[in-house]
Design an enzyme around this catalytic site. Sequence first.
Site, PDB file in Angstrom:
ATOM      1  N   CYS A   2      -6.155  -4.458 -11.461  1.00 19.45           N
ATOM      2  CA  CYS A   2      -6.249  -4.781 -12.871  1.00 19.45           C
ATOM      3  C   CYS A   2      -7.551  -4.226 -13.453  1.00 19.45           C
ATOM      4  CB  CYS A   2      -6.180  -6.266 -13.176  1.00 19.45           C
ATOM      5  SG  CYS A   2      -4.658  -7.064 -12.701  1.00 19.45           S
ATOM      6  N   ARG A  27      -8.385   1.851  -9.954  1.00 26.08           N
ATOM      7  CA  ARG A  27      -8.376   0.499  -9.406  1.00 26.08           C
ATOM      8  C   ARG A  27      -6.980   0.101  -8.917  1.00 26.08           C
ATOM      9  NH1 ARG A  27     -12.843  -2.536 -11.123  1.00 26.08           N
ATOM     10  NH2 ARG A  27     -11.675  -4.474 -11.035  1.00 26.08           N
ATOM     11  N   TRP A  75      -1.909  -4.949 -12.074  1.00 26.57           N
ATOM     12  CA  TRP A  75      -1.377  -4.823 -10.708  1.00 26.57           C
ATOM     13  C   TRP A  75      -0.623  -6.119 -10.468  1.00 26.57           C
ATOM     14  CZ3 TRP A  75      -1.826  -7.018  -5.772  1.00 26.57           C
ATOM     15  CH2 TRP A  75      -1.467  -6.204  -4.700  1.00 26.57           C
ATOM     16  N   ASN A 101      -7.297 -10.719 -15.508  1.00 23.44           N
ATOM     17  CA  ASN A 101      -7.350 -10.166 -14.152  1.00 23.44           C
ATOM     18  C   ASN A 101      -7.570 -11.345 -13.221  1.00 23.44           C
ATOM     19  OD1 ASN A 101      -7.931  -8.825 -11.793  1.00 23.44           O
ATOM     20  ND2 ASN A 101      -9.898  -7.991 -12.486  1.00 23.44           N
ATOM     21  N   GLY A 102      -6.820 -11.429 -12.114  1.00 27.67           N
ATOM     22  CA  GLY A 102      -7.000 -12.530 -11.163  1.00 27.67           C
ATOM     23  C   GLY A 102      -5.717 -13.327 -11.016  1.00 27.67           C
ATOM     24  N   GLU A 484     -10.025   4.691  11.633  1.00 28.80           N
ATOM     25  CA  GLU A 484     -10.251   5.107  10.246  1.00 28.80           C
ATOM     26  C   GLU A 484      -9.454   6.382   9.917  1.00 28.80           C
ATOM     27  OE1 GLU A 484     -11.349   3.782   7.704  1.00 28.80           O
ATOM     28  OE2 GLU A 484     -11.951   5.373   6.332  1.00 28.80           O
ATOM     29  N   LYS A 488      -6.697   6.489   6.896  1.00 25.26           N
ATOM     30  CA  LYS A 488      -6.720   7.475   5.799  1.00 25.26           C
ATOM     31  C   LYS A 488      -5.343   8.113   5.658  1.00 25.26           C
ATOM     32  CE  LYS A 488      -9.485   6.540   4.113  1.00 25.26           C
ATOM     33  NZ  LYS A 488     -10.479   5.555   4.257  1.00 25.26           N
ATOM     34  N   GLU A 491      -2.638   5.601   4.293  1.00 26.79           N
ATOM     35  CA  GLU A 491      -2.705   5.111   2.917  1.00 26.79           C
ATOM     36  C   GLU A 491      -2.420   6.169   1.866  1.00 26.79           C
ATOM     37  OE1 GLU A 491      -6.378   3.276   1.642  1.00 26.79           O
ATOM     38  OE2 GLU A 491      -7.583   4.656   2.801  1.00 26.79           O
ATOM     39  N   HIS A 507      -2.058   1.615  28.916  1.00 28.17           N
ATOM     40  CA  HIS A 507      -1.619   0.212  28.932  1.00 28.17           C
ATOM     41  C   HIS A 507      -0.484  -0.026  27.930  1.00 28.17           C
ATOM     42  CE1 HIS A 507      -4.872  -0.740  31.625  1.00 28.17           C
ATOM     43  NE2 HIS A 507      -5.695  -0.097  30.819  1.00 28.17           N
ATOM     44  N   LYS A 609      -7.813  -0.065  -5.639  1.00 26.38           N
ATOM     45  CA  LYS A 609      -9.133   0.282  -5.119  1.00 26.38           C
ATOM     46  C   LYS A 609      -9.929  -0.966  -4.781  1.00 26.38           C
ATOM     47  CE  LYS A 609     -12.658   3.001  -4.280  1.00 26.38           C
ATOM     48  NZ  LYS A 609     -12.630   3.628  -2.939  1.00 26.38           N
TER      49      LYS A 609
END
Length: 614
Positions: A2, A27, A75, A101-102, A484, A488, A491, A507, A609
């Site tokens: 948002c 965002r 969002w 927002n929230g 990481e 990347k 996503e 294993h 984001k």
Amino acid sequence: MCGIVGYVGPRSAATVVVEGLRRMEYRGYDSAGVAVVADGRISLRKKAGKLANLEAELAAEALPDSRQGLGHTRWATHGAPTDVNAHPHLSYNGRVALVHNGIIENHAALREELEADGVRFVSETDSEAAAHLLGRAVERNPSLLDAMREVCGRLQGAFTLVAFDLAQPGRIVAARRNSPLVVGVGQGEAFVASDVASFIGYTKEAIELGQDQVVEITADSVTALTFTGEPAVVRPYAIAWDLSAAEKGGYDWFMRKEIYEQPKAAADTLLGRIGPDGTLCLDEMRIDPAVLRLADKVIIVACGTAYHAGLIAKYAIEHWTRIPCEVEIASEFRYRDPIVTRTTIVVTISQSGETADTLMAIRHAREQQAPVVAICNTNGSSIPRESDAVLYTRAGPEIGVASTKGFTTQIIACYLLGLYLAQERGLKYGDEIRQIVAELSALPAQMEQVLAKLAEVGDLARELADAPSVLFIGRHVGYPVALEGALKLKEISYLHAEGFAAGELKHGPIALVEPGLPIFAVVPPQGRDQLHDKVISNIQEVRSRGARTIVLAEEGDVEAVPYADHVISLPVVSTLFQPLVAIIPLQFFACEIATLNGHDVDQPRNLAKSVTVE
Ligand code: M6R
């Protein structure tokens, strides 16, 4: 997650608001809307999907010229991303337009109460309740600030609210609890927004609001109160970067630009923190040195990429300080009743400084009276505000959803913190610290060397663009690098990707290996590192089962070459510093694959984001 903008001033409000929303697209959002006041009425446009849909709507039916407006990128949490659920929401009496927002946790009870009073809801959102409450409050309260305070008193959960009242033109009111909000102060104009990026083109003067504060802006005034009505203590500051930092500067993606900015970001993060004699001066460390000396445990708490930076930092912190260091995913931390005491230093890592899971972890740690040190990239955001000390990474704005320079600068800041702890506890002699600091200082140039050779990684990406799955392996600090690298790729390219500790392959995960499967292997520096030969053996194990091996090894590592289908050579650095150069080709590879497969690299599907809800 948002983005919110409000504007009062001489410019076209709709233009300023839509431009502000554009700068906060990173965002993450799935619908957008804008409302203005003109000719004694509120005009509103909102659309599901990307900002382009809203802009098409505005082109088809322009908003009237106005000096006051607000806007939102949503969002979705409560209610699908539809036109109706998009913000702004209007109050039942048509006086108030509001964006949120929230998450308003008690929205169901509020909706029930308002519906019992005859209010008709038109959306499925939790936010609409706040619009109706404010609509009711302004009818009986002549002060917009007080009306907003009254509403805040009714809400539970996390929220930034921005609203205006048709009957009080020239004013915008905003409130914040557990969600970001900054004020921009221009010449005869003012802004409120989730992020300074939205108004950086107009002013560099910002005011950081505190928790549980409301603010009213007009073209030439800013008035802030606490939720309980006292004058609020706010922090004015100058934004340290300019508009160009929030623009792509000739790159196709912010992510690619940010990959290339890493040497500078690393150098900036070191700047001024190393004295002429090689000792560390972390002025921001407001924690009593005695507390650092008495610490018997470090717990690093973070999410996603920041968590991976923490996993790497653990090796350095334990090696340099001999203090046990745990690393925990923030969303898991407080729910397992962690053992945290006054002698536990809790280190939180966050690029945005607004990650709700990390913020809640901080609050839990502080309730146990543990000192909290934040490593953060966003000046004045919630996480540093609520911590005892902060070490800012100086990466500049990171706009691509996939964190790149955020990650490398987080590692550097964690290393500075680890060395500082060692220095304060007398565990390292000055010349040892100077030697490590010299290696740190050489890193920006070594990162440049890696960047100069990325064309080969581009060629590799073209060869592997159709691979359905990619694995990453490493040991020691190479293991979090593998995690990481996989994150990347997942996503932004939506490929199946996994990172494994190379020693764990046998294993279980080695069963995944089939002919042609690409496996990236991070090989520790040769000769000086006991794990080098072990990783080479792991590479042989997967190659003998048909995997296509892409080996990241230091220049001159002739032992790694025979087992590599592709070699990516890295500068010669010590083991602890290898992640800072090894991650760059992996970031670039993910960016290339996503680009080749036609994905939006900067705004991958489903992701935000800054994750401001738990
Ligand atoms: O802003 P933060 O560093 O607290 O964000 C934490 C994660 O949400 C973030 O690192 C996320 O995993 C990134 N998209 C990874 O690229």
